[in-house]
Motif scaffolding. Structure first.
Motif, short mmCIF file in Angstrom:
data_model
loop_
_atom_site.label_atom_id
_atom_site.label_comp_id
_atom_site.label_asym_id
_atom_site.label_seq_id
_atom_site.Cartn_x
_atom_site.Cartn_y
_atom_site.Cartn_z
N ILE A 100 -16.17 0.78 8.55
CA ILE A 100 -15.70 0.14 9.78
C ILE A 100 -16.60 0.50 10.97
N VAL A 101 -17.00 -0.52 11.74
CA VAL A 101 -17.74 -0.34 12.98
C VAL A 101 -16.79 -0.70 14.11
N THR A 102 -16.54 0.22 15.02
CA THR A 102 -15.64 -0.05 16.14
C THR A 102 -16.45 -0.56 17.33
N ILE A 103 -15.89 -1.54 18.03
CA ILE A 103 -16.65 -2.23 19.08
C ILE A 103 -15.81 -2.37 20.34
N GLY A 104 -16.44 -2.14 21.50
CA GLY A 104 -15.85 -2.41 22.80
C GLY A 104 -16.60 -3.58 23.44
N LEU A 105 -15.87 -4.43 24.16
CA LEU A 105 -16.48 -5.61 24.79
C LEU A 105 -16.27 -5.57 26.30
N LEU A 106 -17.35 -5.82 27.05
CA LEU A 106 -17.28 -5.87 28.50
C LEU A 106 -17.93 -7.16 28.99
N ASP A 107 -17.15 -7.98 29.67
CA ASP A 107 -17.68 -9.22 30.26
C ASP A 107 -16.70 -9.66 31.33
N ASN A 108 -17.22 -10.21 32.43
CA ASN A 108 -16.30 -10.65 33.48
C ASN A 108 -15.71 -12.03 33.20
N ASP A 109 -16.15 -12.66 32.11
CA ASP A 109 -15.68 -13.99 31.74
C ASP A 109 -14.75 -13.87 30.52
N GLU A 110 -13.47 -14.24 30.70
CA GLU A 110 -12.50 -14.15 29.62
C GLU A 110 -12.89 -15.01 28.42
N PHE A 111 -13.51 -16.17 28.69
CA PHE A 111 -13.93 -17.04 27.59
C PHE A 111 -15.04 -16.40 26.76
N SER A 112 -15.94 -15.70 27.44
CA SER A 112 -17.01 -15.01 26.71
C SER A 112 -16.44 -13.88 25.86
N LEU A 113 -15.46 -13.17 26.40
CA LEU A 113 -14.81 -12.12 25.63
C LEU A 113 -14.15 -12.70 24.38
N ALA A 114 -13.47 -13.83 24.55
CA ALA A 114 -12.81 -14.46 23.41
C ALA A 114 -13.83 -14.94 22.37
N PHE A 115 -14.96 -15.48 22.83
CA PHE A 115 -16.02 -15.94 21.93
C PHE A 115 -16.59 -14.77 21.13
N LEU A 116 -16.89 -13.69 21.82
CA LEU A 116 -17.46 -12.52 21.14
C LEU A 116 -16.48 -11.93 20.13
N GLU A 117 -15.23 -11.81 20.55
CA GLU A 117 -14.22 -11.24 19.64
C GLU A 117 -14.04 -12.12 18.40
N ARG A 118 -13.99 -13.43 18.60
CA ARG A 118 -13.81 -14.34 17.46
C ARG A 118 -15.02 -14.30 16.53
N SER A 119 -16.22 -14.29 17.09
CA SER A 119 -17.44 -14.26 16.28
C SER A 119 -17.51 -13.00 15.44
N ILE A 120 -17.20 -11.87 16.06
CA ILE A 120 -17.24 -10.60 15.34
C ILE A 120 -16.17 -10.58 14.24
N GLY A 121 -14.98 -11.09 14.56
CA GLY A 121 -13.91 -11.11 13.58
C GLY A 121 -14.23 -11.98 12.37
N GLU A 122 -14.93 -13.11 12.60
CA GLU A 122 -15.24 -14.04 11.51
C GLU A 122 -16.47 -13.63 10.71
N LEU A 123 -17.45 -13.03 11.37
CA LEU A 123 -18.74 -12.78 10.71
C LEU A 123 -19.00 -11.32 10.35
N MET A 124 -18.15 -10.41 10.84
CA MET A 124 -18.34 -8.99 10.52
C MET A 124 -17.05 -8.40 9.94
N PRO A 125 -16.84 -8.55 8.63
CA PRO A 125 -15.61 -8.01 8.04
C PRO A 125 -15.50 -6.50 8.16
N GLU A 126 -16.63 -5.84 8.38
CA GLU A 126 -16.62 -4.38 8.48
C GLU A 126 -16.42 -3.90 9.91
#
Length: 281
Positions: free
Chosen positions: A69-95
């Motif tokens: 498992i790789v733990t990740i923190g996300l920082l962005d002032n745009d909520e849509f960018s945060l959602a995009f990053l979180e979704r991409s990581i969830g779909e493409l990085m099972p670990e």
């Protein structure tokens, strides 16, 4: 009588001597005298093993494919960018697992420096309304090498690459392209770098460690709030209204903030606060 592992009672005492091993074949019983129930249990066991074996092999193969498992923190002032990053990581990085996301640079720094909340990798936008990603990266890297930092930007990488490397990040990627982001996260999480001119977290910490934390973090929470509003172009009365304090109190917060930032005007304070001007030394 004795009870075997399969729960059936042993009937050795009832078998002829030849079946008790006296004919030189110890423990063997005549085939035609094997208990029917035992045959059924043994056959079921064999059948079950043949069914389970491919499943066991498949499970073992899957275990070898899944990374730690790789733990990740996300920082962005745009909520849509945060959602995009979180979704991409969830779909493409099972670990991988996103353990928190925030729009506040001060909040991200506090979490990264808290051992109970610090991620393996922080993804931080470079251009933000509050503290810039450069200030965030530098503040974290001065104090620890524990968190790998990956800069993300919607601008040309050339705009921020050199500054991000100087601030202690381990790489930079375009914000809107999923594939490079995932590959870069895996690389920096494994202790590497992504892009030319970047140091590992350990090397960057050795270079920056012991330097002064950026002045932006000398401000109290209320002073920081006043500066956030000021950086958005609000006047003193508007700031007071947003903070629900008197105009004189809002002025006090701004005056203290300007003094702590080491400048003499609101314009200079805003430039330093947002990272347009950097307090490197």
């Amino acid at each position: 009588m004795m009870t075997g592992n399969d729960g059936l009672q042993s009937r050795d005492a009832e078998w002829p001597d030849s079946a008790n091993g006296r004919d030189g074949h110890a423990g063997q019983r005549p085939v035609d005298q094997q208990p029917t129930g035992q045959q059924s249990v043994d056959q079921q066991s064999v059948n079950q093993q043949s069914v389970n074996q491919p499943k066991a092999q498949e499970t073992a193969g899957q275990s070898r494919m899944i990374r730690p498992i790789v733990t990740i923190g996300l920082l962005d002032n745009d909520e849509f960018s945060l959602a995009f990053l979180e979704r991409s990581i969830g779909e493409l990085m099972p670990e991988a697992r996103v353990i928190w996301k925030t729009t506040s640079g001060r909040d991200a720094v506090a979490r990264c420096l808290d051992t109970a909340q610090s991620p393996n990798v922080l993804l931080t936008d470079m251009s933000m309304d509050e503290l810039s990603g450069l200030v965030v990266a530098r503040t974290i890297r001065i104090q620890t090498a524990r968190v790998a930092i990956l800069a993300v930007t919607s601008f040309s990488l050339a705009v921020y690459a050199g500054k991000a490397a100087e601030a202690g990040a381990q790489g930079i990627v375009p914000k809107s392209v999923e594939s490079p982001i995932i590959r870069a996260i895996r690389t920096v999480a494994a202790g590497g770098t992504w892009g030319e001119g970047f140091d590992t977290a350990a090397a960057a910490h050795a270079r920056l460690g012991g330097r002064r934390v950026p002045r932006q973090f000398l401000l109290s929470d209320r002073e920081a709030e006043a500066m956030n509003l000021c950086s958005r172009g609000l006047g003193t009365e508007q700031i007071a209204g947003e903070m629900q304090v008197s105009v004189s109190t809002a002025k006090t917060y701004l005056t203290r903030a300007i003094h702590k930032l080491g400048v003499t005007s609101r314009g200079q304070a805003v430039a330093l606060w947002t990272g347009a001007a950097e307090d490197e030394r």
